[in-house]
Design an enzyme around this catalytic site. Structure first.
Site, PDB file in Angstrom:
ATOM      1  N   SER A 150      23.379  41.419 127.310  1.00 55.38           N
ATOM      2  CA  SER A 150      22.515  40.354 127.844  1.00 55.38           C
ATOM      3  C   SER A 150      22.483  40.400 129.371  1.00 55.38           C
ATOM      4  CB  SER A 150      22.942  38.979 127.327  1.00 55.38           C
ATOM      5  OG  SER A 150      24.141  38.551 127.906  1.00 55.38           O
ATOM      6  N   LEU A 173      39.054  51.335 133.967  1.00 53.58           N
ATOM      7  CA  LEU A 173      38.696  52.615 134.599  1.00 53.58           C
ATOM      8  C   LEU A 173      39.855  53.128 135.458  1.00 53.58           C
ATOM      9  CD1 LEU A 173      35.141  51.393 135.466  1.00 53.58           C
ATOM     10  CD2 LEU A 173      35.673  53.234 133.842  1.00 53.58           C
ATOM     11  N   HIS A 201      32.883  39.278 135.869  1.00 53.22           N
ATOM     12  CA  HIS A 201      34.049  38.869 135.088  1.00 53.22           C
ATOM     13  C   HIS A 201      33.896  37.394 134.717  1.00 53.22           C
ATOM     14  CE1 HIS A 201      38.124  38.921 133.645  1.00 53.22           C
ATOM     15  NE2 HIS A 201      38.337  37.790 134.291  1.00 53.22           N
ATOM     16  N   GLU A 256      42.652  47.542 141.550  1.00 49.58           N
ATOM     17  CA  GLU A 256      43.338  46.373 140.996  1.00 49.58           C
ATOM     18  C   GLU A 256      42.421  45.696 139.986  1.00 49.58           C
ATOM     19  OE1 GLU A 256      45.098  42.091 142.496  1.00 49.58           O
ATOM     20  OE2 GLU A 256      44.356  43.520 143.978  1.00 49.58           O
ATOM     21  N   THR A 293      24.679  32.055 130.803  1.00 47.08           N
ATOM     22  CA  THR A 293      23.413  31.685 131.460  1.00 47.08           C
ATOM     23  C   THR A 293      23.555  31.759 132.977  1.00 47.08           C
ATOM     24  OG1 THR A 293      23.864  29.312 131.510  1.00 47.08           O
ATOM     25  CG2 THR A 293      22.791  30.159 129.535  1.00 47.08           C
TER      26      THR A 293
END
Ligand code: NHR
Ligand code: GAR
Length: 219
Positions: free
Chosen positions: A19, A99, A115, A149, A178
């Protein structure tokens, strides 16, 4: 970014629904985001985000992490394929694999993540449940530069939502999403305009270092 004629070239990485990817596609289509999406990658071949990309006529590549012996081997392949598109900016949009340092360094200053928490609170997973369990009055989402980090790179923009009585991780996730769909394309647009940079672990917007949580979005 080079001259005004070439829009910012994006590569977007997803693992799920996509989304947030859709919010980039929509922003480009309605003119609020001056960018092109060169390709969408997923570590999960069945991710719905790949279908969204294909529906929008964007190149897709699935690189299944379970087929690699190590994180380093997966990241090396991913990096090789991403770099074949020469992106200006790489966007993690619900990308669920941590990663390696080699990957992160290769995209230093041009790798963003969103995040689902008010960083520096709740890096890592299960953020909404953790905010509810802590009795927090608010949670939200943060766009940040990715550094080695985990979820610890400098914040760019953040939006808060109130936690209501009876909220579950699912109801909260929906309301936070949203906001994500507003702030993530906004951050990318700042980057595309050349207004946003990473300098010695600080996010700089319009030549001014952003404070700890980044720009505070209010609607
Ligand atoms: N990589 C680095 N180096 N730094 C960051 O800040 C990163 C990153 C990779 C992804 C997104 C992040 C989030 O926004 C992100 C930020 C996955 C996990 C995780 O534990 C944690 C944080 C984030 C993404 N992933 C598990 C793993 O073993 C797999 C979980 C799964 O597949 O469902 O990689 O939250
Ligand atoms: C978003 O809420 C994003 O912030 C979060 O996953 C969701 C992806 O939704 N990201 C992470 O949790 C990263 N670990 P989407 O696939 O619909 O964009």
């Amino acid at each position: 970014m080079s001259a005004s004629t070439s829009p910012c070239k994006l590569v977007i990485l997803v693992s799920g629904s996509g989304s947030n990817l859709q919010s980039f596609i929509d922003g480009i289509n309605n003119g609020s985001l001056s960018a092109d999406i060169a390709a969408v990658f997923s570590n999960r071949p069945k991710a719905y985000g790949l279908e969204r990309a294909a529906n929008a006529g964007i190149a897709t590549e699935a690189i299944d992490h379970t087929e690699f012996e190590s994180r380093e081997a997966f990241d090396a392949k991913l990096m090789e394929r991403i770099d074949s598109y020469s992106p200006d900016l790489v966007i993690l949009a619900g990308f669920m694999r941590i990663l390696t340092p080699g990957f992160v360094q290769n995209y230093h200053g041009r790798l963003l993540n969103i995040h689902p928490s008010l960083l520096p609170k709740y890096p890592g997973l299960h953020t909404h449940q953790r905010a509810i369990d802590a009795g927090d009055p608010q949670t939200g989402a943060t766009v940040h530069f990715v550094t080695e980090e985990l979820d610890g790179g400098p914040a760019i923009i953040q939006a808060a939502v109130n936690i209501e009585t009876g909220d579950t991780a699912e109801t909260l996730a929906k309301r936070v999403l949203t906001k994500e769909h507003i702030i993530y394309p906004q951050a990318a647009q700042w980057f595309a305009e050349g207004r946003l940079t990473l300098e010695s672990n600080n996010a700089i917007l319009d030549n001014t270092p952003l404070s700890a949580g980044g720009y505070q979005y209010n609607d």
